[in-house]
Every structure is written in C-alpha cells, then in structure tokens.
Scaffold this motif. Structure first.
Motif, PDB file in Angstrom:
ATOM      1  N   SER A   1       0.953  -1.060   0.227  1.00 48.44           N
ATOM      2  CA  SER A   1       0.002  -0.066  -0.199  1.00 48.44           C
ATOM      3  C   SER A   1       0.742   1.403   0.141  1.00 48.44           C
ATOM      4  O   SER A   1       0.487   1.783  -0.896  1.00 48.44           O
ATOM      5  CB  SER A   1      -1.208  -0.279   1.111  1.00 48.44           C
ATOM      6  N   THR A   2       2.136   1.028   0.986  1.00 44.94           N
ATOM      7  CA  THR A   2       2.451   2.660   1.181  1.00 44.94           C
ATOM      8  C   THR A   2       3.933   2.892  -0.028  1.00 44.94           C
ATOM      9  O   THR A   2       4.318   3.825  -0.531  1.00 44.94           O
ATOM     10  CB  THR A   2       3.073   2.417   2.261  1.00 44.94           C
TER      11      THR A   2
ATOM     12  N   GLN B   1       6.639   1.624   0.722  1.00 50.23           N
ATOM     13  CA  GLN B   1       8.326   1.691   1.024  1.00 50.23           C
ATOM     14  C   GLN B   1       8.212   0.657   2.171  1.00 50.23           C
ATOM     15  O   GLN B   1       7.433  -0.020   3.057  1.00 50.23           O
ATOM     16  CB  GLN B   1       7.468   2.984   1.791  1.00 50.23           C
TER      17      GLN B   1
ATOM     18  N   HIS C   1       9.206   3.671   6.954  1.00 47.27           N
ATOM     19  CA  HIS C   1       7.546   4.288   6.999  1.00 47.27           C
ATOM     20  C   HIS C   1       7.605   4.674   8.361  1.00 47.27           C
ATOM     21  O   HIS C   1       6.647   6.295   8.774  1.00 47.27           O
ATOM     22  CB  HIS C   1       6.456   3.960   6.311  1.00 47.27           C
TER      23      HIS C   1
END
Length: 355
Positions: free
Chosen positions: A124-125, A127, A132
């Motif tokens: 999702s991110t 990262q 994060h």
C-alpha cells in the motif's frame, strides 16, 4: 510496521496485556487509541454501542493512557486491516515451517519481523514498514513505560528454592509443600497467573501446583505429597497375601485386580483388603476351590470380589461341587497364571512387582 506475539497456552486477559506490553516496547511508544474486535478479553458486552469493558484490561489501558475503541458487532469491514496482517503472518511467516521447541519459534519470529516483515516493500505505502514508521508515525506515538500493575506478572522468571526436611518451600511469606521425593532438595519456582508452579530443577518437569495465597504466614498442606505410594501398595499386597494365608494365590489375586483396573489399583487393594478381612472374621479362611475360581475369572474388582463371596455363601453346596470337579492348583500353575496377568498389566503401560 507490525509486531507478532505468540502463546503456548490459551490467551487470557493477563496474556493479552503482556502481549501489548511487548508490542509497545518494540515500537518504542504507544498510540492514543487501540482498535479491537469484540473479544471478551476487552469488551464484555455492547448495548446500543455502549460498552461494558473487561475490568482488568480497562485498568491496564487507563494506567498506561490509551483509549479503547471497539469495532461494531458483525462488521468485518471495520477490522479488515487487522485480518490482512494475520493472514500475512500465517502465509508468509509460518507456512511450511517446523520448530523443535517454543523458544526456537520465538527466535524465528523475532528474526522474521526484523529482517523480512518490517523490511519488505509494503503493497500500500510502497515503502519499507520500519522506514515509514520512523519517518511518518513514530513522532505521533505516546511515550510508554511498563506499569506496575503488570510488572510482577509480565516476566515468568524461574527462581530456585530449597525445600526443608519437612518438604516445604518458602514463597512470599508462606510455605508450600513439594512431593516427598523432593524433600531437602532444590526445585524451580515460578508465579504463573496466580498459580505457584514448582518444577524439577534438572528436567523442568512440573511436580506441584498451588494457588498463591494473599495472606502471609500460611502453611499450605497437601497430604498426598507425604505418601510414598509404592510403599503403600507393597504393604497392601502383603496384607492380602497374609489374609489369604497363601502367597502365590495372593500374588495372582493382586495381579488380577491390577489388570482389571490399573489406574485405581491402590484403591482396589484397599477395597479387597476390607472385603477379605470381613470375610475372614465372619467365615474364616476362603475355601481353596472358591479362591481358584476367583483367580480364574477374566476380570475382577474389589466390588466383584465382595459380590462373588456373598453369592457363594448363599449357595454353600457349590463348595462340594467344585471339590469334585476342580483339582487343587499346584504352585507352578498359579505362578504361570500370575505371570500371564502381570504381562497383561505391562501391556497397559503398568508393571507388577513380586514382593
């Protein structure tokens, strides 16, 4: 970023609190609010979205300073992220793995968290979870210190105690018993959720458990710890042989009782001794023919012995019938029968010793 805790026992409220403590220390802080499904470990009941919280868990949350928010009942959408994390741990972290012991599992999970789960590229991110968290989330976390309400139970460290010559150990102002074999010996002791667990120091085997008393100056008794069961059984077997006035038949009768009810053998010996003592007092020595028939039965208990003796005395003519039909057993015949019964006992995981 995620943290994973596991438990070798069913999770109760104290275990859940300890898992929270481990997670917050791993993150280096705690959030302002934690979201839960409606587990009884956190939420006892909900009526019109008014929550009745688990008192022990609410005490912990209040002590450390985070707010409890519960998902609405039967609403899986509100906790989808949690379910996704559980699925990831099962399928990526644990699937196909085998562990020699519990400590190996814990070491594996710690390494998996630091080098795989929190270092991967998150879907999702896009990262790494740890990076994060350090950049965007850690600053919003509240400071966390383990509260005093769980310091006593969060770490189950085993300590050593030496029992005295009466088989007692001292623990927090009270004395607790250990089995007779451990008198004047060193044992391991740990407080496990209000239970005092006493273990054999070399093997770690649990040898006794006691409910921890809050009052001080108490001496807890367990009369079972002061009994040598092997000596008790041997004495009962000897008493039965003396009541029968026949050591060979006595051994065979004991073997039959043990083969019929090995788990309650001592109790069966006590019952058989009482039955035989009452019979000898009222009728004298058991007739040899009757004794032979009793030993020849495929299964015999103390209650069955009593019933058979009563039935035979209701029909005394059977003595004369068996005198003409059944020959007197020789010593070799009786011992052969005894050996067969002893083997049957050993097949059930027990053994019988000739005394």
């Amino acid at each position: 970023m995620m943290h994973v805790s596991v438990s070798s026992r069913p999770i109760n409220t104290e275990t859940l609190i300890q898992h929270h403590d481990a997670a917050f220390r791993y993150f280096g802080g705690m959030p302002q609010e934690c979201v839960y499904d409606q587990t009884k470990l956190v939420v006892i009941s909900e009526i019109f979205r008014e929550l009745t919280l688990n008192q022990r868990f609410h005490q912990y949350a209040t002590a450390v300073g985070f707010h409890i928010r519960a998902c609405e009942g039967y609403d899986p959408e509100s906790k989808g992220k949690v379910e996704a994390g559980v699925k990831y741990v099962k399928h990526n972290g644990l699937y196909g793995e085998a562990f020699a012991n519990w400590h190996e599992l814990e070491r594996y999970l710690a390494d998996w968290l630091d080098n795989t789960a929190n270092q991967r590229l998150h879907g999702s991110t896009r990262q790494q979870p740890r990076a994060h968290y350090e950049q965007a989330e850690k600053a919003a976390m509240l400071p966390y210190l383990t509260p005093s309400c769980i310091q006593a139970s969060s770490a189950e460290s085993i300590v050593t105690r030496k029992s005295d010559k009466t088989g007692l150990i001292a623990w927090q102002g009270n004395k607790y018993p250990v089995p007779m074999a451990y008198q004047d010996s060193r044992v391991g002791v740990v407080n496990h959720n209000g239970q005092l667990r006493i273990s054999d120091s070399p093997t770690g085997e649990i040898i006794a458990e006691h409910l921890i008393r809050l009052e001080q100056g108490q001496t807890i008794k367990n009369t079972d710890h002061y009994r040598d069961k092997a000596q008790r059984i041997a004495a009962l077997e000897t008493d039965i042989q003396q009541l029968l006035d026949d050591a060979e038949h006595g051994q065979a009768l004991c073997a039959l009782l043990k083969a019929s009810a090995p788990r309650i053998y001592k109790d069966q010996l006590v019952g058989a001794k009482q039955v035989l003592a009452a019979h000898c007092q009222q009728h004298g020595r058991i007739h040899p023919s009757l004794l032979t028939l009793l030993i020849d039965t495929p299964r015999l208990t103390a209650a069955g012995l009593r019933d058979r003796l009563e039935a035979w005395h209701s029909h005394p003519q059977r003595y004369r019938e068996t005198d003409t039909v059944l020959p007197r057993r020789t010593s070799s015949t009786v011992l052969k029968r005894y050996g067969a019964l002893s083997k049957r006992c050993s097949d059930q995981g027990t053994s019988h010793v000739i005394h």
